[in-house]
Design a protein around this motif. Structure first.
Motif, PDB file in Angstrom:
ATOM      1  N   ASN A   4      -1.401   9.245   1.109  1.00  0.00           N
ATOM      2  CA  ASN A   4      -2.192   8.397   0.205  1.00  0.00           C
ATOM      3  C   ASN A   4      -1.524   7.055  -0.060  1.00  0.00           C
ATOM      4  O   ASN A   4      -2.155   6.004  -0.074  1.00  0.00           O
ATOM      5  N   LYS A   5      -0.233   7.131  -0.289  1.00  0.00           N
ATOM      6  CA  LYS A   5       0.518   5.917  -0.613  1.00  0.00           C
ATOM      7  C   LYS A   5       0.408   4.901   0.523  1.00  0.00           C
ATOM      8  O   LYS A   5       0.138   3.715   0.298  1.00  0.00           O
ATOM      9  N   GLN A   6       0.590   5.422   1.712  1.00  0.00           N
ATOM     10  CA  GLN A   6       0.528   4.574   2.901  1.00  0.00           C
ATOM     11  C   GLN A   6      -0.853   3.905   3.030  1.00  0.00           C
ATOM     12  O   GLN A   6      -0.968   2.713   3.301  1.00  0.00           O
ATOM     13  N   ASN A  35      -3.036   3.350   0.635  1.00  0.00           N
ATOM     14  CA  ASN A  35      -3.218   2.361  -0.435  1.00  0.00           C
ATOM     15  C   ASN A  35      -2.451   1.079  -0.139  1.00  0.00           C
ATOM     16  O   ASN A  35      -2.943  -0.027  -0.388  1.00  0.00           O
ATOM     17  N   GLU A  36      -1.263   1.221   0.406  1.00  0.00           N
ATOM     18  CA  GLU A  36      -0.462   0.041   0.734  1.00  0.00           C
ATOM     19  C   GLU A  36      -1.099  -0.755   1.875  1.00  0.00           C
ATOM     20  O   GLU A  36      -1.140  -1.986   1.844  1.00  0.00           O
TER      21      GLU A  36
END
Lengths: 408, 408
Positions: free
Chosen positions: A11-13, A15-16
């Motif tokens: 998810n983080k990836q 979003n980034e």
């Protein structure tokens, strides 16, 4: 052939990635918005997309006139995913304001505009392509980026389907901005999501005569009126209650001289449907009612070829892949982002993809009362809230990620 | 004031008078046929009639624009009889042939023609006037020779009625050639002989919208269709069976864009009637059906002023004078000449005379298969069998004679 890659996007990836593409996606959207080229004439739009594909070093092919398909082949086994957008504008002038204020950009062409959001679709697919190319080493299988020309006039879908037919395809994904959904929300549901339509065009052949002697004429006016009302009566008896099957009789034309019956009358209209079988039955019903009613009046009826055009078929989301997409994108977006909405009774050439492949079509909200977006599609005041581009990119990446994970 | 004259015309005298006028009546008819001038523009026709009146030494007055009334005042007490004809032509080109062969004469004006027989009516009245002037010493009371201009467009009747209103009038007599009756026959019957008409014009006000959502629009097309079919249903329940009351809906117009409902739709047509009361009820019925049906569809309906125009009223022959005329003319013409025929559902400004005075309107047969006459009125092939002029003159003379005899 290389080995299957284990590491997939979290998810983080995602979003980034989306955040890093914010400026790019807005720039793409504005550029294409200004071009605003109509079906099969998206010359500048197509050249720009081609340039972006080339910049990423992807192989591609031209499709139909101005369509393009870029291919990201990881060289590894895995799912074959088609991501599709449309790139054409509409043939009417744009209002410089949306519902509240001046738009951030308007069409360069005073006679065309992007009043359906295809500029945003293109920007989202260009950004998604850029993001996925940057993650190429983590991906498996292949991804086809399909920039379909002429969605509005149906000039581009067949070429794109032909291009896809040359390759293995497991699933298709498409998206549409939706003016009735709030920015920040996304809708993905299984089942019929957009309608199919057919146009009916019929000519009633009567016999002219003086208005004092209807008995010596065959009054096409009365016959046409009765076809319309009989359709209304038969309609509610012929189809299951609760099925959306709007009978849109938009035109009735016959006569003009106050004291003479005309030779002919005309009826026009559309029927929309979410269920192919009911769509066919609707056509048969119209035929049956028209022919029998005409006979009652000693008239006859002719149907034009247009009547036979059954449209793209309803756009039906695949249950399995819709659920997969819903679950994955829900994890990425803030709570409450995934919403329900009723099917949209407009039509979409993506319906043709759904007929052939398992497919998912996402609705991306763009309504923002503060910014003034929310005017209906095909309305000159229509505007896209550019904050929705980010949501669109995340959704597309989420879909790809979910399919990739499933196929591990 | 002179004494009442005892000696009135016998059959032999009438037949001889008519025979002596054969050439004159044909010459008059051909002259006027060639002039073929339309309503309120019968300049040459009017000048010719005026010249003929002057040649007989009768006082006269100009009526409306080109109408004329000549007065034969015997100076003796007796009946006041108005004999009326119409003098105008129609605004379309004449076919040089009738149903069989070249016509004996055609219009000088390529854009107008006498396709209704008013040339023959004028010739008959001119000849009758000439005959009666020659018999002046045998007659009582007064006779008004009314040459009405513009019957087709209704421009002349009011002026003629105003001119008559200045004088005592006991009875009016008029005639019409009838293409469906054989030459040699005459029809005079009591009761309704020609129809009255009103034109209905209505505008249905709906609300436009996209064809996929009839529920968000107020579909004026469907509403208009239902007004038409509801009129059909209500009609057969609202009026006595056997009454001629043709509902002639000639025009229905609404919409044009295949996928959008229009704002408005239009219905036009005519109703003809022989019974004034039913004519009024027909108008009320149309209003009631339209207003209620429109309400069902959340539409509204507007009627134009034309709707209120109730026409000239049916042309109704007076029972007493029709019987009188029938009996007298039967004695003059060969056996079998007096025939029955159904009412003619066309309209005639003579209906206005019937409203005000006891009146008789005779139909004079002109159909002759050998000569090729018999094409319908207002048809470019229409032609008059000139043998009917003689019958028309005898009928008019017979009528005058009968009224004169009765008033002795």
């Amino acid at each position: 052939m290389s080995k299957w890659k284990e590491k997939i996007m979290d998810n983080k990836q995602i979003n980034e990635l989306a955040a890093s593409l914010r400026e790019y996606s807005i720039a793409c959207r504005r550029k294409i918005h200004r071009f605003a080229e109509i079906a099969a004439h998206e010359v500048k739009t197509s050249a720009f997309i081609q340039q972006e594909i080339q910049a990423l070093g992807l192989p591609y092919e031209k499709v139909s006139t101005t369509g393009l398909m870029a291919i990201l082949d990881t060289g590894r086994p895995g799912p074959h995913i088609a991501l599709r957008c449309d790139i054409d504008a509409l043939p009417f002038p744009e209002e410089p304001n949306n519902l509240m204020r001046p738009k951030v950009c308007v069409s360069d062409d005073p006679n065309t505009c992007h009043a359906c959001g295809h500029d945003a679709h293109s920007a989202i697919l260009l950004s998604t392509m850029k993001a996925l190319v940057s993650q190429k080493d983590q991906l498996n299988g292949s991804i086809y980026f399909c920039f379909e020309e002429g969605e509005e006039f149906g000039t581009g879908y067949q070429g794109m389907l032909d291009a896809l037919a040359k390759r293995p395809v497991d699933v298709c994904y498409g998206m549409h901005m939706l003016a009735s959904l709030e920015t920040g929300t996304v809708n993905i549901e299984a089942g019929p999501r957009m309608a199919s339509t057919f146009e009916m065009q019929m000519k009633i052949l009567g016999k002219s005569g003086h208005s004092s002697r209807p008995d010596l004429a065959h009054n096409a006016v009365f016959c046409a009126a009765n076809i319309v009302t009989n359709l209304g009566s038969v309609w509610i008896n012929a189809f299951p209650s609760g099925e959306a099957l709007p009978l849109g009789i938009t035109t009735i034309q016959g006569g003009g001289v106050y004291n003479a019956f005309p030779e002919h009358a005309f009826i026009n209209g559309t029927v929309r449907y979410y269920n192919e079988e009911l769509g066919k039955k609707a056509e048969e019903t119209i035929r049956k009612v028209a022919v029998n009613t005409a006979d009652m009046y000693d008239c006859s009826v002719e149907f034009t070829d247009e009547f036979y055009h059954m449209g793209e078929g309803p756009l039906v989301n695949d249950l399995h892949y819709s659920t997969l997409a819903y679950n994955r994108i829900k994890q990425i977006l803030p709570e409450g982002a995934m919403v329900h909405c009723p099917p949209w009774i407009a039509t979409e050439s993506f319906g043709f993809y759904c007929k052939k492949y398992p497919a998912v079509f996402a609705f991306i909200g763009i309504k923002n009362d503060e910014l003034g977006s929310g005017a209906d599609h095909h309305n000159a005041f229509f505007d896209v809230d550019e904050n929705a581009l980010d949501i669109g990119i995340k959704s597309a990446l989420g879909f790809v990620d979910a399919v990739q994970k499933e196929k591990q």
